[in-house]
Design a protein around this motif. Structure first.
Motif: not given
Length: 616
Positions: A490-494
């Motif tokens: 998971v990658c959040s947030p930019i």
């Protein structure tokens, strides 16, 4: 006559081993030409609500290369810009290029979600943190340089250039508008009337995309790195399609119909079209009209610009009323090393309380056909994490059972209120769909759908924190046959961080309190047990960041990077590493899985190991 202007773009969208597609919005009906060396693509614009767009294909490009290109509108060059102010006074940036893939080279993919568009000065960074996408763009452009903590330190830029950039939702926020966007809204209508400071129509969506995609450094990046995109809730509205009750509440308002039509219509234009290959676009009935008009222009049987306004609105209205009428999901074969399947986890939901599912039957059947082996890595993009923290997963499953009447009608109303109030609407809150997809993934991982991949990796965003989890089959016999590592990244947030007080609450509830409570309440509501069990490998962390994935000889390499302001230079943040997670094992994938199975069998789950790492 004034010179033609480029309003938004160019964005490099679909690419393969010999072609690339370039998307633009311009200020008038025109012919748009893309020149890349000896290779030229040209197409007339089409109009939607008085905006003018073109998606131009350039073919015959050399495999695995980056070819410099220019964009012309009616014969006048509009990109690269001749006015340095267009790029915000940044130093000379490399020429934009059209890249092509080479399936024999290792894949490198960047991904992330949730990005708001505010200034990059001290105030913008104070309120929203440093934009990880901007830091990444400046690193790729060579404006800033790698530090000692950069995972790519010492490698040439050519060796670290991403093949693809995958945006996993919430590129634009239609419901939580910035000061710049609110000023535009106020110039058009009274903000004391519904829908207040939220978006109302297509014109407002077009402005929202313009703001999001014309920041100078990021604009340069999008003109050079191919992008794939899928929506999430804020592209339309928070909690979009959480439940039938939520949908009925929205449809009872005076403004929702225009909002959903504008949201889906603008998504088709700005995001979805570029996800499709030229061959797939040719099968799209609406895009077929663009191709037919282009042919009619060439043979003289038509003149002027094609106006798709009514057709785009009709498509959006139909897609909302009947999600089976249009598919937003898509897949990309990336040679023998990887296959990417991107799943619509918003518009394709079944909300009928008697048959809730994250995906309708047609979408589930499509996904069933896409999830197969015979590649080294099967990548599944879904805006919502498939695997939440285990305790939180059980809480959401309980929330669904409660709202569906497991403890009676009165408790069901309480459950629905909680579901909407605290966002209990991920895959875990659609248990039928979750279990169906888990079974599909286990069939892939055990070699029942072709040769088992080295990994089945879910790529997700949404939750405003990042982590990596890993899963094994719950059934011992199935676990012994599992050859693929099943991973959630998971990658959040930019750029849209949780306030610090919310970070603590999220970590405590998701990874602490939710654990024991979740298991108890899920059992009490008789929630069926899933075929997977999983635990945390790394995380959570809450930085604004952008993740990267690289195929290596012995597995996958994942890392997360954020922007750091050095010497008070807010305009030029340096890319710095947050976490690196190699999904490899010196003894091979099989031994890695055996170790994971042993830890679960002994009660020493990865979740406990993750807690020890955080406490350490």
């Amino acid at each position: 006559m004034e010179q033609p202007q480029l309003v938004v773009g160019p964005l490099v969208r679909h690419v393969d081993q010999e072609s690339a597609s370039v998307w633009v919005e311009v200020d008038r009906a025109a012919r748009v030409t893309v020149r890349a060396g000896d290779h030229v693509g040209e197409r007339g614009t089409f109009a939607v609500h008085d905006h003018h767009y073109a998606l131009v294909d350039v073919t015959g490009l050399p495999r695995g290369t980056r070819t410099a290109y220019v964009v012309e509108v009616d014969g006048t060059q509009v990109w690269p810009p001749t006015d340095p102010e267009v790029l915000g006074g940044l130093p000379d940036l490399p020429a934009p290029t059209l890249p092509t893939l080479d399936h024999d080279r290792p894949l490198r993919l960047a991904f992330g979600s949730c990005r708001t568009s505010v200034s990059h000065d001290a105030e913008g960074n104070r309120t929203h943190g440093v934009d990880a996408l901007r830091a990444y763009a400046l690193r790729m452009a060579g404006v800033t340089h790698a530090g000692d903590d950069d995972p790519d330190a010492g490698r040439a830029v050519d060796d670290v250039w991403p093949n693809l950039l995958l945006f996993l939702g919430d590129q634009v926020y239609a419901d939580e508008t910035t000061a710049e966007m609110r000023a535009f809204l106020e110039s058009r209508r009274d903000l004391s009337e519904p829908p207040w400071t939220e978006l109302a129509d297509y014109q407002e969506y077009a402005e929202l995309y313009r703001i999001a995609w014309t920041d100078p450094a990021n604009r340069w990046l999008l003109s050079t790195v191919p992008t794939l995109m899928v929506f999430d809730d804020h592209d339309v509205r928070d909690d979009w399609n959480t439940s039938q009750s939520w949908k009925e509440q929205m449809e009872a308002t005076s403004w929702w119909h225009d909002r959903i039509v504008a949201g889906l219509g603008s998504y088709w234009v700005h995001q979805h079209l570029g996800n499709l290959s030229p061959a797939e676009r040719a099968e799209d009935a609406l895009w077929r009209r663009v191709l037919d008009h282009e042919e009619a222009l060439r043979d003289g049987s038509a003149a002027g610009e094609l106006d798709l306004t009514d057709a785009v609105d009709a498509l959006a209205e139909r897609a909302d009323a009947d999600p089976t009428s249009y598919r937003w999901s898509f897949a990309r074969d990336l040679g023998s090393q990887a296959r990417l399947v991107v799943v619509d986890s918003r518009a394709a939901r079944v909300l009928d309380p008697e048959h809730r599912s994250m995906l309708d039957d047609a979408e589930m059947s499509w996904l069933d056909a896409q999830l197969r082996g015979d590649v080294e890595h099967l990548l599944v993009g879904t805006s919502l994490p498939f695997l939440l923290a285990p305790g939180l997963h059980h809480v959401e499953a309980f929330g669904e059972a409660l709202a569906q009447g497991a403890w009676g009608e009165r408790a069901g109303r309480v459950g629905e209120t909680l579901r909407q109030a605290v966002d209990l609407e991920h895959w875990a809150a659609f248990q039928d769909g979750f279990r169906a997809v888990a079974d599909m993934v286990l069939e892939v991982a055990t070699g029942r759908r072709g040769r088992a991949p080295r990994t089945v990796t879910f790529l997700s965003g949404d939750v405003h924190h990042s982590y990596v989890s890993e899963a094994v089959a719950r059934d011992h016999e199935t676990a012994e046959r599992q050859h693929s590592r099943i991973v959630q990244a998971v990658c959040s947030p930019i750029r849209n961080p949780l306030p610090r007080r919310m970070r603590f609450a999220t970590a405590a509830l998701s990874y602490g309190l939710a654990g024991p409570i979740g298991h108890v309440v899920a059992r009490s509501a008789k929630v069926p047990v899933a075929g997977l069990r999983w635990g945390m490998v790394r995380g959570p962390w809450f930085d604004n960041n952008l993740a990267s994935l690289e195929v290596t000889d012995d597995g996958l390499r994942l890392w997360w990077a954020r922007g750091a302001v050095v010497d008070d230079d807010h305009d030029r943040p340096r890319l710095t590493c947050v976490a690196e997670v190699p999904l490899v094992d010196e003894d091979g994938t099989g031994d890695s899985l055996r170790g994971l199975r042993r830890r679960f069998a002994a009660g020493g789950s990865l979740l406990r190991r993750g807690r020890r790492e955080r406490e350490g």
